[in-house]
Scaffold this motif. Structure first.
Motif, PDB file in Angstrom:
ATOM      1  N   PRO A  13       0.855  -1.078   0.045  1.00 60.73           N
ATOM      2  CA  PRO A  13      -0.482  -0.150  -0.360  1.00 60.73           C
ATOM      3  C   PRO A  13       1.142   1.303  -0.064  1.00 60.73           C
ATOM      4  CG  PRO A  13      -0.662  -1.363   1.634  1.00 60.73           C
ATOM      5  CD  PRO A  13       1.065  -2.719   0.807  1.00 60.73           C
ATOM      6  N   ASP A  14       1.727   1.527   0.601  1.00 61.76           N
ATOM      7  CA  ASP A  14       2.478   2.019   0.795  1.00 61.76           C
ATOM      8  C   ASP A  14       3.692   2.627  -0.548  1.00 61.76           C
ATOM      9  OD1 ASP A  14       1.831   2.779   3.602  1.00 61.76           O
ATOM     10  OD2 ASP A  14       3.571   2.383   4.305  1.00 61.76           O
ATOM     11  N   GLN A  15       4.133   1.555  -0.626  1.00 58.96           N
ATOM     12  CA  GLN A  15       4.665   1.779  -1.744  1.00 58.96           C
ATOM     13  C   GLN A  15       4.007   2.084  -2.865  1.00 58.96           C
ATOM     14  OE1 GLN A  15       5.501  -3.102  -3.931  1.00 58.96           O
ATOM     15  NE2 GLN A  15       6.614  -2.177  -5.468  1.00 58.96           N
ATOM     16  N   ALA A  16       2.215   1.804  -3.310  1.00 52.71           N
ATOM     17  CA  ALA A  16       1.376   1.666  -4.725  1.00 52.71           C
ATOM     18  C   ALA A  16       2.301   3.863  -4.604  1.00 52.71           C
ATOM     19  CB  ALA A  16       0.582   1.537  -4.239  1.00 52.71           C
ATOM     20  N   ALA A  48       3.999 -11.406  -1.981  1.00 55.85           N
ATOM     21  CA  ALA A  48       3.465 -10.729  -3.256  1.00 55.85           C
ATOM     22  C   ALA A  48       2.490  -9.380  -3.808  1.00 55.85           C
ATOM     23  CB  ALA A  48       1.939 -12.098  -3.609  1.00 55.85           C
ATOM     24  N   ASP A  49       2.479  -9.348  -3.456  1.00 59.03           N
ATOM     25  CA  ASP A  49       1.345  -7.903  -3.125  1.00 59.03           C
ATOM     26  C   ASP A  49       3.042  -6.129  -3.620  1.00 59.03           C
ATOM     27  OD1 ASP A  49      -1.634  -8.543  -3.135  1.00 59.03           O
ATOM     28  OD2 ASP A  49      -1.517  -6.985  -1.670  1.00 59.03           O
ATOM     29  N   ALA A  50       3.207  -6.401  -3.119  1.00 60.38           N
ATOM     30  CA  ALA A  50       5.074  -5.488  -3.562  1.00 60.38           C
ATOM     31  C   ALA A  50       5.079  -5.994  -5.093  1.00 60.38           C
ATOM     32  CB  ALA A  50       6.129  -5.901  -2.388  1.00 60.38           C
ATOM     33  N   GLN A  51       5.173  -7.122  -5.508  1.00 55.56           N
ATOM     34  CA  GLN A  51       5.428  -7.671  -6.795  1.00 55.56           C
ATOM     35  C   GLN A  51       4.067  -7.066  -7.608  1.00 55.56           C
ATOM     36  OE1 GLN A  51       8.159  -9.294  -8.438  1.00 55.56           O
ATOM     37  NE2 GLN A  51       7.675  -8.186  -9.684  1.00 55.56           N
ATOM     38  N   VAL A  53       2.514  -4.841  -7.006  1.00 52.69           N
ATOM     39  CA  VAL A  53       2.080  -3.386  -7.597  1.00 52.69           C
ATOM     40  C   VAL A  53       3.388  -3.029  -8.592  1.00 52.69           C
ATOM     41  CG1 VAL A  53       2.666  -0.753  -6.044  1.00 52.69           C
ATOM     42  CG2 VAL A  53       1.339  -2.683  -5.057  1.00 52.69           C
ATOM     43  N   ALA A  54       4.432  -3.421  -7.989  1.00 52.53           N
ATOM     44  CA  ALA A  54       6.089  -3.216  -9.153  1.00 52.53           C
ATOM     45  C   ALA A  54       5.625  -4.071 -10.185  1.00 52.53           C
ATOM     46  CB  ALA A  54       6.926  -3.917  -8.821  1.00 52.53           C
ATOM     47  N   ASP A  55       4.445  -4.560 -10.983  1.00 53.14           N
ATOM     48  CA  ASP A  55       4.131  -4.784 -12.044  1.00 53.14           C
ATOM     49  C   ASP A  55       3.004  -3.920 -12.688  1.00 53.14           C
ATOM     50  OD1 ASP A  55       5.624  -7.005 -11.797  1.00 53.14           O
ATOM     51  OD2 ASP A  55       4.024  -8.205 -11.740  1.00 53.14           O
ATOM     52  N   HIS A  56       2.456  -3.892 -11.797  1.00 55.62           N
ATOM     53  CA  HIS A  56       1.262  -2.511 -12.171  1.00 55.62           C
ATOM     54  C   HIS A  56       1.736  -1.380 -12.988  1.00 55.62           C
ATOM     55  CE1 HIS A  56      -2.541  -0.446 -11.741  1.00 55.62           C
ATOM     56  NE2 HIS A  56      -2.403   0.629 -10.903  1.00 55.62           N
ATOM     57  N   PHE A  57       2.864  -0.539 -12.529  1.00 58.65           N
ATOM     58  CA  PHE A  57       2.838   0.012 -12.301  1.00 58.65           C
ATOM     59  C   PHE A  57       4.579   0.511 -13.341  1.00 58.65           C
ATOM     60  CE2 PHE A  57       1.104   1.607  -8.350  1.00 58.65           C
ATOM     61  CZ  PHE A  57      -0.024   2.806  -8.333  1.00 58.65           C
ATOM     62  N   GLY A  58       4.522  -0.928 -14.040  1.00 58.19           N
ATOM     63  CA  GLY A  58       5.975  -1.128 -14.718  1.00 58.19           C
ATOM     64  C   GLY A  58       7.006  -0.912 -14.054  1.00 58.19           C
ATOM     65  N   LYS A 153      -3.189   9.396   4.081  1.00 57.80           N
ATOM     66  CA  LYS A 153      -5.206   9.166   3.656  1.00 57.80           C
ATOM     67  C   LYS A 153      -5.062   8.608   2.383  1.00 57.80           C
ATOM     68  CE  LYS A 153      -8.036  12.112   4.333  1.00 57.80           C
ATOM     69  NZ  LYS A 153      -8.571  13.771   5.022  1.00 57.80           N
ATOM     70  N   LYS A 154      -4.097   9.149   1.362  1.00 52.59           N
ATOM     71  CA  LYS A 154      -3.949   8.449   0.393  1.00 52.59           C
ATOM     72  C   LYS A 154      -3.688   7.566  -0.288  1.00 52.59           C
ATOM     73  CE  LYS A 154      -3.139  13.855  -1.396  1.00 52.59           C
ATOM     74  NZ  LYS A 154      -2.741  14.684  -1.831  1.00 52.59           N
ATOM     75  N   SER A 155      -2.642   6.918   0.626  1.00 52.84           N
ATOM     76  CA  SER A 155      -1.829   5.465   0.285  1.00 52.84           C
ATOM     77  C   SER A 155      -2.943   4.602   0.922  1.00 52.84           C
ATOM     78  CB  SER A 155      -1.201   5.854   1.080  1.00 52.84           C
ATOM     79  OG  SER A 155      -1.381   4.655   2.273  1.00 52.84           O
ATOM     80  N   VAL A 156      -3.693   5.193   1.410  1.00 53.69           N
ATOM     81  CA  VAL A 156      -5.310   4.138   1.630  1.00 53.69           C
ATOM     82  C   VAL A 156      -6.098   3.671   0.675  1.00 53.69           C
ATOM     83  CG1 VAL A 156      -7.289   3.699   3.776  1.00 53.69           C
ATOM     84  CG2 VAL A 156      -5.369   4.769   4.632  1.00 53.69           C
ATOM     85  N   ALA A 157      -6.573   5.050   0.455  1.00 52.73           N
ATOM     86  CA  ALA A 157      -7.188   5.151  -0.571  1.00 52.73           C
ATOM     87  C   ALA A 157      -6.654   4.251  -2.159  1.00 52.73           C
ATOM     88  CB  ALA A 157      -7.796   6.386  -1.473  1.00 52.73           C
ATOM     89  N   LEU A 158      -5.867   4.776  -2.267  1.00 48.55           N
ATOM     90  CA  LEU A 158      -5.093   4.220  -3.684  1.00 48.55           C
ATOM     91  C   LEU A 158      -4.792   2.967  -3.537  1.00 48.55           C
ATOM     92  CD1 LEU A 158      -4.044   4.531  -6.350  1.00 48.55           C
ATOM     93  CD2 LEU A 158      -1.386   4.818  -4.910  1.00 48.55           C
ATOM     94  N   SER A 159      -4.730   2.147  -2.549  1.00 42.43           N
ATOM     95  CA  SER A 159      -4.785   0.704  -2.024  1.00 42.43           C
ATOM     96  C   SER A 159      -6.358  -0.353  -1.797  1.00 42.43           C
ATOM     97  CB  SER A 159      -3.162   0.355  -0.779  1.00 42.43           C
ATOM     98  OG  SER A 159      -4.387   0.531   0.022  1.00 42.43           O
ATOM     99  N   ARG A 160      -6.685   0.803  -1.760  1.00 39.78           N
ATOM    100  CA  ARG A 160      -8.422  -0.082  -1.541  1.00 39.78           C
ATOM    101  C   ARG A 160      -8.356  -0.109  -3.104  1.00 39.78           C
ATOM    102  NH1 ARG A 160     -10.524   3.290   2.791  1.00 39.78           N
ATOM    103  NH2 ARG A 160     -10.142   2.133   4.188  1.00 39.78           N
ATOM    104  N   GLY A 161      -8.399   0.868  -3.942  1.00 36.62           N
ATOM    105  CA  GLY A 161      -8.711   0.559  -5.353  1.00 36.62           C
ATOM    106  C   GLY A 161      -7.832  -0.395  -6.299  1.00 36.62           C
ATOM    107  N   LEU A 162      -6.851  -0.905  -5.226  1.00 38.13           N
ATOM    108  CA  LEU A 162      -5.783  -1.535  -6.312  1.00 38.13           C
ATOM    109  C   LEU A 162      -5.886  -2.666  -6.217  1.00 38.13           C
ATOM    110  CD1 LEU A 162      -2.593   0.516  -6.770  1.00 38.13           C
ATOM    111  CD2 LEU A 162      -3.992  -0.652  -8.449  1.00 38.13           C
ATOM    112  N   GLY A 163      -7.289  -2.955  -4.702  1.00 39.26           N
ATOM    113  CA  GLY A 163      -7.337  -4.160  -3.677  1.00 39.26           C
ATOM    114  C   GLY A 163      -5.999  -5.086  -3.598  1.00 39.26           C
ATOM    115  N   LEU A 164      -5.168  -3.987  -2.855  1.00 38.84           N
ATOM    116  CA  LEU A 164      -4.362  -4.645  -2.212  1.00 38.84           C
ATOM    117  C   LEU A 164      -4.142  -4.787  -0.161  1.00 38.84           C
ATOM    118  CD1 LEU A 164      -1.809  -1.917  -2.519  1.00 38.84           C
ATOM    119  CD2 LEU A 164      -2.196  -4.623  -3.741  1.00 38.84           C
TER     120      LEU A 164
END
Ligand code: SF4
Length: 185
Positions: A13-16, A48-51, A53-58, A153-164
């Motif tokens: 979540p923080d990585q995203a 696995a989730d960090a991977q 996120v890395a794939d999602h953002f390339g 707050k933004k990281s929480v919202a983003l991670s929800r959106g990405l289903g992390l």
């Protein structure tokens, strides 16, 4: 040309949030240094989730071999201190030393950490540990304070959106115990 930076990743979540924030201005390499995480299944789940996120953002991500004994050795003297105290300082230092070594190996100039997004972690302690580790390996620590501008707050919202997956304890066995005790109360 974009500035090169190694991002020490504590969790997906923080990585995203951090990768999204820095990717326009920086060439990023993520580094998942977390020998603090217990048990191993939890480590695998977070990695696995960090991977993902890395794939999602390339962006590339590297994880050193999981060696929890390194964390046990680093905090042994401080295991009776509470979260936020000396044991966390030693924990940061260990993970930043691994990250700084990776940064030097890569020949990149600097690193930063997603840890600063947490409202529970002191920026001053993170910065001191980052600078110490960087100095030992001849690289620089970039003290970005990602909790600014509602970063958490933004990281929480983003991670929800990405289903992390969002963990309910910091990572080590002691923080797991502390979190369980809090829930019981
Ligand atoms: S509470 Fe978090 S930062 Fe502190 S020692 Fe445990 S894993 Fe490390």
């Amino acid at each position: 040309m974009k500035e090169k930076i190694v991002v020490h990743v504590c969790c997906a979540p923080d990585q995203a949030y951090v990768v999204k924030l820095l990717r326009d201005t920086h060439e990023i390499r993520c580094y998942f240094s977390n020998p603090n995480i217990e048990p191993e299944e939890e480590y695998e789940k977070r990695l696995a989730d960090a991977q993902r996120v890395a794939d999602h953002f390339g962006v590339p991500i590297v994880a050193p071999t999981y060696k929890p004994h390194l964390w046990e050795n680093a905090i042994r003297e401080f295991q009776h201190t509470p979260e936020g105290g000396e044991r966390c300082r030693e924990c940061f230092l260990l993970r930043f030393r691994q990250t700084a070594a990776f940064c030097r190996e890569l020949g990149w100039p600097s690193f930063t950490s997603t840890l600063s997004i947490s409202p529970h972690k002191s920026m001053a302690v993170i910065e001191q540990a980052g600078r110490t580790a960087a100095g030992e390996f001849g690289v620089t620590f970039e003290p970005f304070n990602f909790k600014k501008k509602d970063g958490f707050k933004k990281s929480v919202a983003l991670s929800r959106g990405l289903g992390l997956y969002r963990q309910d304890y910091c990572g080590c066995r002691l923080s797991k115990r502390e979190s369980e005790a809090r829930s019981r109360r």
